[in-house]
Design an enzyme around this catalytic site. Structure first.
Site, PDB file in Angstrom:
ATOM      1  N   LYS A 173       0.927  -1.215   0.056  1.00 36.86           N
ATOM      2  CA  LYS A 173       0.030  -0.108  -0.039  1.00 36.86           C
ATOM      3  C   LYS A 173       1.044   1.168  -0.015  1.00 36.86           C
ATOM      4  O   LYS A 173       1.791   1.169   0.593  1.00 36.86           O
ATOM      5  CB  LYS A 173      -0.751   0.050   1.368  1.00 36.86           C
ATOM      6  CG  LYS A 173      -1.951   0.991   1.441  1.00 36.86           C
ATOM      7  CD  LYS A 173      -2.632   1.094   2.484  1.00 36.86           C
ATOM      8  CE  LYS A 173      -4.005   1.976   2.666  1.00 36.86           C
ATOM      9  NZ  LYS A 173      -4.714   1.913   3.944  1.00 36.86           N
ATOM     10  N   SER A 210      -9.855   2.317   2.935  1.00 43.16           N
ATOM     11  CA  SER A 210      -9.046   2.802   2.037  1.00 43.16           C
ATOM     12  C   SER A 210      -7.822   1.807   1.491  1.00 43.16           C
ATOM     13  O   SER A 210      -7.186   2.486   0.331  1.00 43.16           O
ATOM     14  CB  SER A 210      -8.095   3.787   3.088  1.00 43.16           C
ATOM     15  OG  SER A 210      -7.071   2.958   3.813  1.00 43.16           O
ATOM     16  N   SER A 234     -10.062  -0.146   7.213  1.00 42.42           N
ATOM     17  CA  SER A 234      -9.422  -0.109   5.880  1.00 42.42           C
ATOM     18  C   SER A 234      -8.968  -1.251   5.401  1.00 42.42           C
ATOM     19  O   SER A 234      -8.296  -1.194   3.928  1.00 42.42           O
ATOM     20  CB  SER A 234      -8.557   1.161   5.850  1.00 42.42           C
ATOM     21  OG  SER A 234      -9.084   2.411   5.714  1.00 42.42           O
TER      22      SER A 234
END
Lengths: 484, 95
Positions: A76, A151, A175
């Site tokens: 990420k 997210s 997330s």
């Protein structure tokens, strides 16, 4: 090769069926071919990946390989990667090339994992749909008009579409778990402190926690084993040994007590999602588990308390982005105040701005007791609810998200509606507990996730409970047709 | 609690965030809606409840007061918007 899990790929590498270089090349080709449709990657590090794959192959030849040696993964874009752009999904850091590796990146590299690139995400991890990214939304591989969740939506979509067999994510209010559910993969948010936050760009420091996202619980166990552990550079890192998660996966579930919080099956939960979750719970009864209805009476207060605590911490953490030392700087500032305000105003998108403003307000003079203190007291009530429940049950189960993936744009203009998609995940962060989402079926053609919540540092138990289900069900092996 | 445009402008100033005038009303609406959501906390009786700042109730760990990181000024300044002679440049603060 792309249809294999990390465990299978690791076995293939060990058996000499293919090299890491071949494997890495195969995934890079898929990224090149499919990423334009998904927008799951912000940065692809193809050359560096191939170089690392060759190093991994040499390591294997020397007989020094670990389970993850030579396995391609994605990070990420919230994790700092030395010499590689680390954008955090924001214009603020669009040209930020990190000068060091996050501990998580360093540990996975040391295990021999090969980074393919950096995945798209909601800006500064603030969002539940990936639509707040400066780089545009990620699309859900099961339906390109649907959101992947957020997210960590880029990581979830990349794994679901088989562009990477595993990825890292972070979870402040859901997330990792919510995008894992919406994309039909397995994702684990560990206990607060289990995985180092060093080099992980901070959003809400008392809630943020990194974790693995992959197809199966077994793969998450392999990744977590490499990611977890004490880090003296993170003052909130837990100083306790890391169990061999992979070795603990097979324990039978006979006598396992699963708590079903009545608050997680009520109003707001989509009927078909509820049915799919009930079926998964029925499967657990067949596996020998006992289910017990429990109550988490303060659940409804989790979202209100979160939207004080997270913005308050975010307003403080994001104060560092001032246009002086790194990150976006406005053109021709007329004075220092202008430099600060315009650099920040231009660098941050609308959702980040909203949360900074809410946090600044909540922490401003005269409001502390009514907002931040009150929210921290509610946090205690929520945590106490869980501790009472864990006196009677071993794990808690329920839906990860109240609905399946929603349409792109459907909730983008209504922050409150968007916030409610984390209704079942947020309390877990407030309490600091581990939570896992695993795929348990489909509703209207889109994946449904089951959330398992464990007591502190019970990651081994969550992975074991998820793994046993995945031995009798194959939802985690289903691939979206367009990316099979 | 509801916030008007003037209050939003004041908070934006406290946060050192430039917001375009035409965006202020929308932020005022959003922030008011968020504060309305947050106000659901008022229904909970928290008398005597100890606030929870950290999930594991851990004490802050201390380390010896010694330099632990090497000096990497050049590496860090390489990503700064404007530097000169090892200093970060900003507009003149005092005329």
């Amino acid at each position: 090769m792309h249809e294999k899990t990390i465990a299978q790929l690791s076995a293939g590498l060990a058996a000499g069926e293919f090299s890491s270089e071949e494997l890495t090349r195969a995934f890079l080709e898929r990224v090149e071919r499919f990423n334009p449709r998904l927008n799951a990657f912000i940065t692809v590090t193809a050359e560096a990946a191939l170089a690392r794959a060759r190093v991994a192959d040499q390591r294997r030849q020397r007989g020094e390989a670990e389970p993850l040696t030579g396995i391609p993964i994605a990070h990420k874009d919230i994790f700092c990667t030395d010499g590689v752009r680390t954008s955090c999904g924001s214009r603020m850091l669009d040209r930020f090339v990190a000068p060091y590796d996050a501990t998580v990146v360093e540990k996975l590299s040391a295990a021999g994992a090969v980074m393919l690139g950096k995945t798209n995400m909601d800006e500064f991890a603030m969002g539940s749909s990936n639509e707040t990214s400066f780089y545009g939304p990620v699309r859900n591989p099961w339906d390109l008009e649907a959101v992947p969740g957020g997210s960590s939506g880029g990581s979830a979509a990349a794994v679901a579409a088989r562009l990477a067999p595993g990825a890292t994510g972070t979870d402040t209010g859901g997330s990792i778990r919510q995008p894992a559910a919406l994309c039909g993969i397995t994702g684990l948010k560990p206990t607060y402190g289990r995985v180092s936050r060093w080099g992980m760009i901070a959003y809400a420091s008392s809630l943020d926690q990194g974790g693995p996202m992959a197809r199966s619980a077994e793969d998450c166990a392999l990744l977590l084993g490499a990611m977890a552990g004490f880090d003296p550079r993170d003052s909130t890192s837990a100083d306790r040994p890391v169990p061999d998660y992979a070795a603990l996966l097979d324990r039978p579930l006979d006598g396992l007590r699963i708590g079903l919080p009545k608050e997680y099956f009520g109003e707001g939960l989509d009927g078909v999602v509820a049915q799919v979750v009930e079926e998964a719970i029925a499967e657990y009864r067949k596996l020998g588990a006992e289910t017990i209805e429990i109550s988490l009476p303060n659940s409804r207060l989790a979202i209100p308390a979160y939207y004080v605590i997270a913005p308050a911490e975010c307003s403080s953490n994001l104060a560092r982005f001032d246009g002086v030392r790194y990150g976006h700087r406005c053109e021709n500032p007329k004075d220092l105040l202008d430099l600060y305000t315009r650099s920040r105003g231009e660098g941050f998108g609308a959702e980040v701005t909203r949360r900074i403003l809410v946090g600044t307000f909540a922490l401003s003079a005269g409001y502390y007791d009514a907002y931040y203190l009150k929210a921290q007291q509610i946090r205690r009530l929520i945590s106490d609810d869980f501790q009472r429940a864990f006196e009677r049950v071993d794990v808690i189960a329920g839906p990860t998200s109240p609905t399946v993936a929603f349409r792109l744009g459907e909730k983008a203009d209504d922050p409150i509606t968007m916030y409610l998609s984390d209704i079942y995940t947020i309390a877990v962060n407030l309490a600091g507990l581990p939570g896992l989402s695993l795929p348990v079926g489909f509703a209207a053609g889109l994946p449904v996730g089951l959330q398992l919540i464990g007591d502190y540092f019970a990651e081994d138990r969550l992975l074991n409970v998820a793994h046993r289900y995945q031995q009798v069900a194959d939802w985690h092996l289903r691939a979206p047709a367009a990316f099979a | 609690m509801s916030l008007g445009p003037a209050e939003v402008a004041k908070i934006a100033h406290l946060a050192r965030l430039a917001i375009r005038d035409e965006d202020v009303p929308a932020y005022a609406r959003n922030l008011s809606a968020i504060l309305e959501l947050v106000a659901q906390m008022d229904a909970a009786d928290t008398t005597g409840v100890a606030p929870m700042a950290h999930p594991l109730n851990m004490a802050q760990r201390l380390r010896p007061d010694a330099a632990a990181e090497p000096d990497r000024r050049e590496r860090f300044q390489a990503i700064a918007p404007q530097v000169e002679a090892g200093l970060y440049l900003v507009p003149k603060v005092i005329e």
